[in-house]
Design a protein around this motif. Structure first.
Motif, PDB file in Angstrom:
ATOM      1  N   ARG A 130      36.798  32.454  52.187  1.00 33.82           N
ATOM      2  CA  ARG A 130      37.068  31.311  53.061  1.00 33.82           C
ATOM      3  C   ARG A 130      37.962  30.262  52.392  1.00 33.82           C
ATOM      4  N   THR A 131      38.104  30.334  51.073  1.00 30.79           N
ATOM      5  CA  THR A 131      38.811  29.278  50.347  1.00 30.79           C
ATOM      6  C   THR A 131      40.223  29.678  49.942  1.00 30.79           C
ATOM      7  N   LEU A 132      40.412  30.893  49.456  1.00 30.30           N
ATOM      8  CA  LEU A 132      41.713  31.311  48.935  1.00 30.30           C
ATOM      9  C   LEU A 132      42.618  31.827  50.040  1.00 30.30           C
ATOM     10  N   THR A 133      43.909  31.603  49.866  1.00 26.28           N
ATOM     11  CA  THR A 133      44.887  32.210  50.759  1.00 26.28           C
ATOM     12  C   THR A 133      45.067  33.669  50.377  1.00 26.28           C
ATOM     13  N   LEU A 134      45.770  34.408  51.215  1.00 25.14           N
ATOM     14  CA  LEU A 134      45.978  35.821  50.952  1.00 25.14           C
ATOM     15  C   LEU A 134      46.787  36.037  49.671  1.00 25.14           C
ATOM     16  N   ARG A 135      47.759  35.176  49.430  1.00 26.03           N
ATOM     17  CA  ARG A 135      48.553  35.297  48.204  1.00 26.03           C
ATOM     18  C   ARG A 135      47.686  35.061  46.972  1.00 26.03           C
ATOM     19  N   GLN A 136      46.826  34.036  47.009  1.00 24.10           N
ATOM     20  CA  GLN A 136      45.935  33.771  45.887  1.00 24.10           C
ATOM     21  C   GLN A 136      44.936  34.902  45.699  1.00 24.10           C
ATOM     22  N   LEU A 137      44.419  35.413  46.818  1.00 26.80           N
ATOM     23  CA  LEU A 137      43.453  36.496  46.737  1.00 26.80           C
ATOM     24  C   LEU A 137      44.076  37.761  46.168  1.00 26.80           C
ATOM     25  N   ALA A 138      45.371  37.972  46.421  1.00 25.45           N
ATOM     26  CA  ALA A 138      46.063  39.125  45.849  1.00 25.45           C
ATOM     27  C   ALA A 138      46.018  39.074  44.328  1.00 25.45           C
ATOM     28  N   GLY A 139      46.228  37.887  43.752  1.00 27.69           N
ATOM     29  CA  GLY A 139      46.160  37.757  42.306  1.00 27.69           C
ATOM     30  C   GLY A 139      44.769  38.011  41.765  1.00 27.69           C
ATOM     31  N   VAL A 140      43.749  37.509  42.468  1.00 26.73           N
ATOM     32  CA  VAL A 140      42.368  37.713  42.032  1.00 26.73           C
ATOM     33  C   VAL A 140      41.993  39.198  42.110  1.00 26.73           C
ATOM     34  N   LEU A 141      42.350  39.850  43.210  1.00 25.68           N
ATOM     35  CA  LEU A 141      42.037  41.274  43.346  1.00 25.68           C
ATOM     36  C   LEU A 141      42.777  42.099  42.292  1.00 25.68           C
ATOM     37  N   ALA A 142      44.022  41.740  42.000  1.00 23.00           N
ATOM     38  CA  ALA A 142      44.770  42.453  40.962  1.00 23.00           C
ATOM     39  C   ALA A 142      44.100  42.277  39.604  1.00 23.00           C
ATOM     40  N   HIS A 143      43.563  41.098  39.352  1.00 17.20           N
ATOM     41  CA  HIS A 143      42.825  40.843  38.112  1.00 17.20           C
ATOM     42  C   HIS A 143      41.617  41.777  38.004  1.00 17.20           C
ATOM     43  N   GLU A 144      40.882  41.927  39.100  1.00 13.33           N
ATOM     44  CA  GLU A 144      39.709  42.797  39.088  1.00 13.33           C
ATOM     45  C   GLU A 144      40.104  44.275  39.020  1.00 13.33           C
ATOM     46  N   VAL A 145      41.200  44.641  39.668  1.00 17.19           N
ATOM     47  CA  VAL A 145      41.703  46.015  39.559  1.00 17.19           C
ATOM     48  C   VAL A 145      42.028  46.333  38.110  1.00 17.19           C
ATOM     49  N   SER A 146      42.559  45.362  37.386  1.00 13.36           N
ATOM     50  CA  SER A 146      42.860  45.570  35.972  1.00 13.36           C
ATOM     51  C   SER A 146      41.595  45.842  35.173  1.00 13.36           C
ATOM     52  N   HIS A 147      40.503  45.129  35.495  1.00 18.00           N
ATOM     53  CA  HIS A 147      39.236  45.397  34.811  1.00 18.00           C
ATOM     54  C   HIS A 147      38.803  46.850  35.030  1.00 18.00           C
ATOM     55  N   LEU A 148      38.934  47.350  36.264  1.00 14.03           N
ATOM     56  CA  LEU A 148      38.604  48.740  36.537  1.00 14.03           C
ATOM     57  C   LEU A 148      39.538  49.682  35.794  1.00 14.03           C
ATOM     58  N   ARG A 149      40.813  49.344  35.805  1.00 15.53           N
ATOM     59  CA  ARG A 149      41.834  50.195  35.199  1.00 15.53           C
ATOM     60  C   ARG A 149      41.577  50.420  33.712  1.00 15.53           C
ATOM     61  N   HIS A 150      41.133  49.376  33.015  1.00 11.54           N
ATOM     62  CA  HIS A 150      40.958  49.444  31.569  1.00 11.54           C
ATOM     63  C   HIS A 150      39.503  49.660  31.144  1.00 11.54           C
ATOM     64  N   GLY A 151      38.611  49.907  32.100  1.00 12.65           N
ATOM     65  CA  GLY A 151      37.221  50.182  31.746  1.00 12.65           C
ATOM     66  C   GLY A 151      36.512  49.011  31.099  1.00 12.65           C
ATOM     67  N   ASP A 152      36.846  47.786  31.532  1.00 15.67           N
ATOM     68  CA  ASP A 152      36.263  46.611  30.892  1.00 15.67           C
ATOM     69  C   ASP A 152      34.760  46.507  31.121  1.00 15.67           C
ATOM     70  N   THR A 153      34.264  47.018  32.250  1.00 19.70           N
ATOM     71  CA  THR A 153      32.820  46.951  32.484  1.00 19.70           C
ATOM     72  C   THR A 153      32.068  47.756  31.435  1.00 19.70           C
ATOM     73  N   ARG A 154      32.608  48.912  31.047  1.00 21.46           N
ATOM     74  CA  ARG A 154      31.949  49.729  30.022  1.00 21.46           C
ATOM     75  C   ARG A 154      32.079  49.077  28.651  1.00 21.46           C
ATOM     76  N   VAL A 155      33.248  48.496  28.362  1.00 20.48           N
ATOM     77  CA  VAL A 155      33.430  47.816  27.076  1.00 20.48           C
ATOM     78  C   VAL A 155      32.453  46.659  26.939  1.00 20.48           C
ATOM     79  N   MET A 156      32.324  45.850  28.000  1.00 24.07           N
ATOM     80  CA  MET A 156      31.421  44.712  27.931  1.00 24.07           C
ATOM     81  C   MET A 156      29.965  45.149  27.911  1.00 24.07           C
ATOM     82  N   SER A 157      29.636  46.278  28.560  1.00 23.26           N
ATOM     83  CA  SER A 157      28.270  46.806  28.495  1.00 23.26           C
ATOM     84  C   SER A 157      27.925  47.207  27.068  1.00 23.26           C
TER      85      SER A 157
END
Length: 320
Positions: A130-157
């Protein structure tokens, strides 16, 4: 290589080396109490437990967190624009799995990646949508896609498992010191100063290293998000919005300028430093990978229909 790609490339190499050093530091801190308790086998057993916990944790807790948060899985017809955006980001990131987007009915502004690149997804809250515009949300989603791409959840676990096990082992050492206290007072044993130093500093040092690793992975995800969207201003704008809403509790506790020392206790880097790094990225990368995404208007992203919670048993199911 175009000169415009030099700065991001050097930053990624630097962040990767820092990740290796921090993980090595965590392993070393863990190895010391393991060695004091059981010698060489104690080191091997400690690291083996960490690996086992990290592998198991990458499968169950992420889905369990989604279920506990009351999140629901968004189908494509419920958020078509967001899925078109994710399709583009996944393709550029080289992720072969189809995107999964989860919706949490929380007023907080938050997004997080769950699972791995082979069986994961991204969760967003109602407040964020409800707060971010689509352009801003694109950056946030790309940030999270990067976490998936590099396996950051497993590294942090794995880092979290190292920190917890270090705490448990030093607790055992504390109990051992208490049991030896009568002999020390009677003069039968000398006071083990080295053991006292390990008990005193190992848990704190491990926690600080874990926090440093989290900040490192956030910097790396920011840079990778820019490579996926070609739009550093979009993510920088989103970070400023998140700081405006989420930074208020620090201002309430410490006034308008929180103490600088708190940066060492953050899981995320300071927003102004993240924005500075984003805006310093050269904006002339390869067009095939970085041309601006289509459909990035100023209006908020639309969810046509909000899903219900998945239920507490969702975490035991795998993706079909």
């Amino acid at each position: 290589m175009p000169t415009g790609t030099l700065r991001p490339w050097r930053s990624r190499v630097k962040n990767s080396l820092q990740t290796l050093l921090i993980m090595g530091g965590l392993a070393l801190v863990l190895a010391v109490p393991g060695y004091l308790l059981a010698g060489g086998p104690g080191i091997v057993m400690s690291l083996g437990v960490v690996i086992a916990v990290a592998l198991a944790g990458s499968w169950v807790p992420a889905r369990y967190v989604l279920a506990e948060a009351g999140a629901g899985l968004l189908d494509r017809h419920q958020a078509p624009r967001l899925y078109r955006l994710l399709d583009t980001l996944y393709q550029r990131a080289g992720l072969t799995q189809s995107p999964q987007l989860f919706y949490a009915p929380s007023p907080e502004l938050n997004a997080f990646a769950v699972g791995t690149r082979h069986d994961g997804g991204i969760a967003v809250t109602d407040g964020l949508m409800r707060t971010l515009t689509l352009r801003q949300l694109a950056g946030v989603l790309a940030h999270e896609v990067s976490h998936l791409r590099h396996g950051d959840t497993r590294v942090m676990s794995m880092a979290a498992a190292m920190t917890r096990l270090t705490l448990w082992l030093t607790t055992v050492l504390q109990i051992s010191l208490l049991l030896m206290l009568p002999m020390i007072l009677a003069g039968e044993l000398r006071l083990p100063w080295g053991l006292l130093l390990v008990v005193a500093f190992a848990p704190t040092l491990s926690t600080l290293l874990q926090l440093a690793l989290s900040r490192n992975r956030e910097y790396t995800a920011d840079l990778d998000a820019v490579s996926l969207t070609g739009d550093p201003e979009g993510l920088a704008s989103a970070l400023n919005v998140l700081e405006h809403y989420q930074g208020r509790w620090l201002a309430t506790l410490f006034g308008r300028h929180p103490p600088a020392g708190l940066d060492w206790l953050r899981t995320h880097p300071p927003t102004d430093e993240r924005v500075r790094r984003l805006m310093s990225v050269d904006e002339t990368p390869e067009p095939a990978l970085h041309h601006p995404l289509e459909d990035q208007g100023r209006e908020p992203a639309e969810i046509i229909e909000r899903p219900g919670p998945m239920g507490r048993r969702y975490w035991i199911r795998r993706r079909r």
